[in-house]
Design a protein around this motif. Structure first.
Motif, short mmCIF file in Angstrom:
data_model
loop_
_atom_site.label_atom_id
_atom_site.label_comp_id
_atom_site.label_asym_id
_atom_site.label_seq_id
_atom_site.Cartn_x
_atom_site.Cartn_y
_atom_site.Cartn_z
N ARG A 11 0.81 -1.22 0.00
CA ARG A 11 0.00 0.00 0.00
C ARG A 11 0.84 1.27 0.00
O ARG A 11 0.30 2.38 -0.08
N ALA A 12 2.14 1.15 0.12
CA ALA A 12 3.01 2.33 0.26
C ALA A 12 2.91 3.25 -0.95
O ALA A 12 2.77 4.47 -0.81
N TRP A 13 3.01 2.67 -2.14
CA TRP A 13 3.03 3.49 -3.35
C TRP A 13 1.71 4.24 -3.59
O TRP A 13 1.72 5.46 -3.79
N PRO A 14 0.55 3.55 -3.59
CA PRO A 14 -0.71 4.29 -3.82
C PRO A 14 -1.01 5.33 -2.75
O PRO A 14 -1.56 6.38 -3.05
N ILE A 15 -0.62 5.06 -1.52
CA ILE A 15 -0.88 6.04 -0.45
C ILE A 15 0.00 7.27 -0.63
O ILE A 15 -0.45 8.42 -0.46
N ALA A 16 1.27 7.06 -0.98
CA ALA A 16 2.16 8.21 -1.22
C ALA A 16 1.65 9.05 -2.40
O ALA A 16 1.68 10.28 -2.36
N ILE A 17 1.17 8.38 -3.44
CA ILE A 17 0.60 9.11 -4.58
C ILE A 17 -0.62 9.90 -4.14
O ILE A 17 -0.80 11.07 -4.52
N ALA A 18 -1.47 9.28 -3.34
CA ALA A 18 -2.67 9.97 -2.88
C ALA A 18 -2.32 11.21 -2.07
O ALA A 18 -2.96 12.26 -2.19
N VAL A 19 -1.27 11.14 -1.25
CA VAL A 19 -0.85 12.31 -0.46
C VAL A 19 -0.39 13.44 -1.38
O VAL A 19 -0.74 14.61 -1.17
N LEU A 20 0.39 13.09 -2.40
CA LEU A 20 0.87 14.12 -3.33
C LEU A 20 -0.28 14.75 -4.10
O LEU A 20 -0.30 15.96 -4.36
N VAL A 21 -1.26 13.93 -4.47
CA VAL A 21 -2.34 14.41 -5.32
C VAL A 21 -3.40 15.15 -4.54
O VAL A 21 -3.96 16.15 -5.01
N VAL A 22 -3.70 14.71 -3.33
CA VAL A 22 -4.84 15.27 -2.61
C VAL A 22 -4.58 16.68 -2.11
O VAL A 22 -5.50 17.47 -1.91
N SER A 23 -3.31 17.03 -1.89
CA SER A 23 -3.01 18.36 -1.37
C SER A 23 -3.39 19.43 -2.38
O SER A 23 -3.40 19.18 -3.58
N CYS A 24 -3.68 20.61 -1.90
CA CYS A 24 -4.12 21.67 -2.80
C CYS A 24 -3.44 22.99 -2.47
O CYS A 24 -4.06 23.91 -1.94
N TYR A 52 -9.39 22.05 4.31
CA TYR A 52 -9.37 20.92 3.37
C TYR A 52 -8.04 20.18 3.47
O TYR A 52 -8.00 18.93 3.56
N ASN A 53 -6.93 20.91 3.44
CA ASN A 53 -5.62 20.25 3.50
C ASN A 53 -5.38 19.57 4.84
O ASN A 53 -4.79 18.49 4.89
N LEU A 54 -5.84 20.19 5.92
CA LEU A 54 -5.66 19.59 7.24
C LEU A 54 -6.44 18.28 7.39
O LEU A 54 -6.04 17.39 8.14
N ILE A 55 -7.55 18.17 6.68
CA ILE A 55 -8.36 16.95 6.75
C ILE A 55 -7.94 15.94 5.69
O ILE A 55 -7.77 14.74 5.96
N ALA A 56 -7.77 16.41 4.45
CA ALA A 56 -7.54 15.50 3.32
C ALA A 56 -6.17 14.84 3.38
O ALA A 56 -6.05 13.64 3.09
N ILE A 57 -5.13 15.60 3.73
CA ILE A 57 -3.78 15.03 3.71
C ILE A 57 -3.62 13.92 4.75
O ILE A 57 -3.14 12.82 4.43
N PRO A 58 -4.03 14.13 6.03
CA PRO A 58 -3.96 13.00 6.98
C PRO A 58 -4.84 11.81 6.57
O PRO A 58 -4.44 10.66 6.76
N ALA A 59 -6.01 12.11 5.98
CA ALA A 59 -6.87 11.00 5.54
C ALA A 59 -6.19 10.19 4.45
O ALA A 59 -6.26 8.95 4.43
N ALA A 60 -5.52 10.87 3.51
CA ALA A 60 -4.78 10.14 2.47
C ALA A 60 -3.62 9.37 3.06
O ALA A 60 -3.33 8.23 2.64
#
Length: 823
Positions: free
Chosen positions: A452-465, A766-774
């Motif tokens: 799960r490491a790769w998809p989660i790292a991608i999600a963190v990069l993508v979800v931030s705004c 949004y970033n405070l919620i979305a980044i930890p969730a990702a």
């Protein structure tokens, strides 16, 4: 010479086919670069360079690998457009390649590092860059090369070229968006069966075929549609800075690379659907931002294109009306021009023949047509909507009202409020923190659950705004500025909206501010049996041909339908005293009490109210009437004063007129505090004393007088008109005659700051919620793309609400009929 390049002097290749017409002769060029440079010289009107040069253009290796077209701007002929004074130069440049508001801080940061650069301000809404530099330490080519190094092309602002560049950029972005959308839909067709299939129901060969098909369909989206993100990230990394494109490019590359590896191996997760969706949604948000920037700059762009390119000159007027079409820029003071209905007025001028109505909404924000007749002045940019008129040009295009407005517009974009600079700074640090956090998340999941490491790292990069943080302020400020321009308010300094809503004291000048700056008939007192209306018509008949301001006030108050019915003959003017003339053979005098007393035969003892200028009417042996004239108070002044008082602000009248006159106006309007007989230095001291006590002061004046106090106030407004615009020292210019525009600006300032706080709060939350969730693995990469794009879109749409803010309902008090009293 026939075997050498005409531009650089190098030997001509045998297959060279490039040439440029110079002085009417096709000159051979050795390469496309020399051809482009020579063509640019010709288009800039600098062909004289070739006739006066003492050597060929420097070779690339000799010039530090600068492109030849950039070196052109170092020529003395070309630098004339950059002159400011002997030591410094400044220029307004148009940028190509500006992708989003995130580019602003990168460009400004890069240019401020150049030796000699004094000031850099980029207006993302208009895509125009203001630069000021020392001519001894920096050259124009240095600035242009620095911009090229980070992926942007720039050139001196030209309206036609700027419009063409905007159209090209819009078309390119739309094509990229279309390709990404098409790829996303097709990839989804192959991804859905894999999502909904139960274990073992999807044949392995079929699954592999759909993966390969998805890979092929994703390549155009990554290699074409995502190019702006990769170019931006590459430029950022070259300059060793972390821009907004860096995490986006990393997210796309990581997801696409992992998917390609999984397809090649025949095992593992693929994210082609997430990649195409992310590219499409991010391009959607940026395209929306592009449209928002265009809309936000719409009113300013209309002003810049208000003057027509040509004009109908009348070279033989008034003997003949032969028309010659000439370029508007060729008009000179004293020229006669014909303006037909529906045409824009090409230059400031005076009506010499005809009567019409004009639409000045573009200049003043007022939609009501204004009636204009012979002798009236018309500004360039107004629209003739009734009948053809002949104008005598009073100012060349460079000195016109519209040109003064455009200079103020240039100043308006050359700065940022503190909150915008704070947001840019936070966004840049945010990117660095995000990348470090993504690395830490990847390391943790690689240890905890490597699958799960790769998809989660991608999600963190993508979800931030980070884009939402950068867009929060400039989009709102641009939308508010556009709205104010359409209401006849031009903000010159960047801090106005940020400070205005916090003001505690509103200080008004009197003449030309709370009053209209010209006298009007306030009261009519009769001393004889003659009716007041008859006295007024007799006075108007005597004054009808006078240009004196008091005379015009009496004529304006008279019944226009009766002008010409009562006719005065043999009118004689006595400067400083009044007029004498015959009406129906009877002599009448109009003017000062002493002058009329000579005809009336006896002195008159009466009391004139404070703040009034009396004009007397009399005939042989009789006093007939007294006309009390005063500077007319603006119709909406009382409502504006009350509006600010209701908001809890102190309203002060600070005037150079006598205390009695100032007090009369202040009492009429209900002003809290009135100070008359104030010299400019006393006004300045008064405002500074308020500021020392902790007050935040807004000063409203006429724009020319009291320049010191306008500069000293925390926020200042000038009632702008004509040539005075170019001389104003205020932070804001009121192009509209409505004083209530100040209240509108204050209301919009409060809403703008509310919108900015909402945007920043939303982006932060949004970033405070979305980044930890990702980081916890609760959000998939495709969900991250949706969240990131929606976050940016919400910020832009929320800011655009400011363009629809309506004016306050501060309707002017209906003008009262002149009081007629009998003494």
């Amino acid at each position: 010479m026939s075997a050498a390049c005409y531009h650089c002097g190098l030997d001509m290749p045998s297959a060279a086919q490039w040439s440029v017409p110079i002085d009417g002769v096709a000159r051979a060029m050795c390469c496309p670069g020399c051809a482009a440079a020579a063509l640019t010289i010709v288009e800039m009107g600098l062909e004289d360079y070739y006739r006066t040069r003492s050597a060929f253009s420097p070779r690339l290796e000799e010039a530090g690998a600068l492109p030849p077209e950039l070196l052109l701007y170092d020529l003395p002929q070309a630098q004339q457009q950059f002159e400011l004074d002997g030591e410094y130069a400044e220029a307004t440049l148009t940028l190509e390649g500006l992708r989003c508001a995130a580019c602003v801080w990168l460009i400004e940061r890069r240019l401020t590092r150049l030796p000699g650069v004094q000031a850099v301000n980029l207006n993302a809404s208009t895509e125009r860059l203001y630069v000021r530099w020392s001519k001894a330490l920096c050259k124009p080519s240095d600035i242009l090369q620095a911009l090229r190094d980070i992926g942007y092309r720039a050139y001196p602002y030209d309206a036609a070229r700027h419009d063409a560049q905007l159209r090209r950029a819009s078309k390119t972005q739309f094509r990229q968006l279309f390709v990404a959308g098409l790829a996303m839909m097709q990839v989804m067709m192959y991804a859905i069966p894999a999502y909904i299939a139960d274990d073992g129901t999807l044949d392995a060969d079929m699954a592999g075929l759909m993966r390969w098909a998805s890979l092929l369909l994703t390549i155009p989206a990554v290699c074409y549609s995502a190019l702006p993100f990769f170019r931006g990230a590459y430029a950022n990394l070259r300059q060793r800075v972390l821009g907004m494109d860096v995490p986006v490019a990393l997210g796309i590359s990581a997801a696409f690379g992992a998917s390609v590896l999984a397809v090649w191996r025949g095992s593992g997760e693929v994210y082609f659907d997430s990649v195409t969706m992310f590219i499409f949604l991010l391009l959607c948000s940026r395209y929306l931002e592009l449209i928002a920037r265009r809309k936000a700059a719409g009113a300013l762009e209309k002003l810049q294109h208000a003057l027509p390119a040509s004009a109908a000159r009348l070279p033989a007027y008034p003997s003949r009306r032969d028309v010659v079409i000439v370029a508007a820029a060729e008009l000179r003071a004293g020229d006669y021009i014909l303006v037909k209905p529906g045409e824009a007025i090409p230059a400031d001028g005076e009506i010499m023949s005809g009567e019409t109505s004009v639409d000045m909404s573009l200049l003043t924000g007022e939609s009501a047509a204004l009636r204009k007749r012979k002798g009236d002045q018309l500004p360039g940019g107004a629209i003739n909507i009734a009948q053809a008129v002949v104008l005598r040009v009073s100012k060349v295009a460079a000195d016109s009202t519209l040109a003064a407005l455009l200079k103020l517009i240039e100043r308006a974009g050359n700065g940022k409020p503190r909150i915008a600079m704070w947001a840019d700074s936070v966004a840049s640090w945010f990117v660095a923190a995000l990348l470090l956090f993504a690395i830490a998340v990847f390391a943790f999941w690689q240890w905890h659950d490597a699958a799960r490491a790769w998809p989660i790292a991608i999600a963190v990069l993508v979800v931030s705004c980070p884009c939402a943080l950068s867009l929060a302020t400039p989009t709102a400020l641009a939308a508010a500025t556009d709205r104010l321009v359409r209401q006849g308010v031009l903000i010159v300094q960047p801090h106005v909206l940020e400070v205005l809503h916090r003001t505690t004291h509103i200080v008004f000048d009197k003449t030309g501010t709370l009053t209209v700056g010209k006298p009007a008939l306030h009261k009519l007192i009769t001393f004889d049996e003659m009716e007041g209306s008859a006295c007024l018509q007799f006075a108007a008949a005597l004054e009808v041909n006078s240009a004196h301001p008091l005379a015009q006030a009496i004529v304006a108050a008279a019944d226009a339908t009766l002008l010409g019915v009562v006719i005065a003959d043999e009118v004689v003017s006595k400067p400083g005293q009044g007029l004498e003339g015959l009406v129906d053979g009877v002599p009448y005098r109009l003017g000062s009490a002493a002058y009329v007393a000579e005809l009336a035969g006896c002195p008159l003892h009466d009391q004139v109210p404070a703040g009034m200028t009396p004009v007397y009417l009399g005939c042989g042996g009789a006093w007939l009437a007294r006309f009390d004239l005063s500077d007319a108070i603006r119709g909406d002044a009382r409502q504006v004063v009350r509006h600010f008082q209701k908001l809890g602000k102190s309203v002060i009248l600070l005037s150079g007129d006598q205390q009695e006159v100032a007090q009369y106006v202040g009492t009429s309007l209900g002003v809290d505090e009135v100070h008359g007989a104030c010299l400019p230095e006393q006004k300045l001291a008064f405002v500074q004393a308020l500021q020392r006590q902790g007050a935040i002061v807004a000063m409203v004046g006429d724009g020319i007088n009291d320049a010191a106090v306008l500069r000293a106030a925390d926020v200042s407004f000038a009632m702008g008109s004509g040539a005075e615009l170019a001389q104003t020292h205020a932070d804001t210019v009121l192009l509209s005659p409505r004083l209530s525009a100040i209240a509108d600006t204050a209301e919009l300032a409060a809403r703008t700051m509310r919108i900015i706080r909402q945007n920043l709060a939303w982006a932060s939350a949004y970033n405070l919620i979305a980044i930890p969730a990702a980081a916890m693995g609760w959000i998939n990469p495709w969900m991250s793309g949706i969240g990131m794009s929606v976050s940016s879109a919400l910020v832009v749409l929320n800011a655009l609400r400011l363009r629809r803010v309506k004016r306050l309902d501060l309707r002017p008090v209906p003008r009262r009929r002149t009081q007629v009293l009998r003494a």
